[in-house]
Design a protein around this motif. Structure first.
Motif, PDB file in Angstrom:
ATOM      1  N   ASN A 183       0.820  -1.208   0.000  1.00 25.99           N
ATOM      2  CA  ASN A 183       0.000   0.000   0.000  1.00 25.99           C
ATOM      3  C   ASN A 183       0.852   1.255   0.000  1.00 25.99           C
ATOM      4  O   ASN A 183       0.548   2.224  -0.685  1.00 25.99           O
ATOM      5  N   ASN A 184       1.925   1.238   0.780  1.00 27.13           N
ATOM      6  CA  ASN A 184       2.809   2.407   0.811  1.00 27.13           C
ATOM      7  C   ASN A 184       3.394   2.689  -0.567  1.00 27.13           C
ATOM      8  O   ASN A 184       3.430   3.842  -1.008  1.00 27.13           O
ATOM      9  N   MET A 185       3.859   1.652  -1.241  1.00 29.87           N
ATOM     10  CA  MET A 185       4.438   1.842  -2.578  1.00 29.87           C
ATOM     11  C   MET A 185       3.368   2.300  -3.578  1.00 29.87           C
ATOM     12  O   MET A 185       3.640   3.112  -4.458  1.00 29.87           O
ATOM     13  N   TYR A 186       2.157   1.777  -3.430  1.00 28.50           N
ATOM     14  CA  TYR A 186       1.055   2.166  -4.310  1.00 28.50           C
ATOM     15  C   TYR A 186       0.722   3.649  -4.128  1.00 28.50           C
ATOM     16  O   TYR A 186       0.533   4.379  -5.101  1.00 28.50           O
ATOM     17  N   VAL A 187       0.675   4.099  -2.891  1.00 29.95           N
ATOM     18  CA  VAL A 187       0.376   5.510  -2.613  1.00 29.95           C
ATOM     19  C   VAL A 187       1.524   6.403  -3.100  1.00 29.95           C
ATOM     20  O   VAL A 187       1.289   7.461  -3.683  1.00 29.95           O
ATOM     21  N   VAL A 188       2.753   5.968  -2.902  1.00 32.68           N
ATOM     22  CA  VAL A 188       3.904   6.737  -3.401  1.00 32.68           C
ATOM     23  C   VAL A 188       3.824   6.861  -4.920  1.00 32.68           C
ATOM     24  O   VAL A 188       4.068   7.933  -5.476  1.00 32.68           O
ATOM     25  N   LYS A 189       3.461   5.797  -5.603  1.00 32.75           N
ATOM     26  CA  LYS A 189       3.299   5.850  -7.062  1.00 32.75           C
ATOM     27  C   LYS A 189       2.182   6.839  -7.409  1.00 32.75           C
ATOM     28  O   LYS A 189       2.297   7.599  -8.379  1.00 32.75           O
ATOM     29  N   GLY A 190       1.117   6.843  -6.612  1.00 28.55           N
ATOM     30  CA  GLY A 190       0.031   7.807  -6.838  1.00 28.55           C
ATOM     31  C   GLY A 190       0.508   9.238  -6.705  1.00 28.55           C
ATOM     32  O   GLY A 190       0.173  10.098  -7.515  1.00 28.55           O
TER      33      GLY A 190
END
Length: 72
Positions: free
Chosen positions: A56-63
């Motif tokens: 989730n952290n990586m997904y949000v960072v990508k966002g």
């Protein structure tokens, strides 16, 4: 709306594919009048983004990266 008018961009999290809240927001005339929305500086994250796992952290960072790339 005056406070939102000064925002350069928006990130929206849609957690449930059956939730029509963002669709309703997108159709809203006030939302459509915001400069950031008109400039297409809106990133939508699909799925749960609040559990705190590494995925989730990586997904949000990508966002955030996608969102920042929309800005001049």
């Amino acid at each position: 709306m005056d406070r939102l008018r000064d925002c350069d961009a928006f990130m929206v999290s849609v957690t449930d594919s059956s939730d029509t809240t963002f669709d309703q927001l997108s159709d809203n005339k006030l939302w459509q009048r915001l400069p950031a929305v008109q400039a297409r500086n809106v990133t939508v994250l699909h799925g749960s983004t609040y559990y705190g796992s590494m995925y989730n952290n990586m997904y949000v960072v990508k966002g955030w990266d996608d969102l920042y790339s929309t800005l001049d």
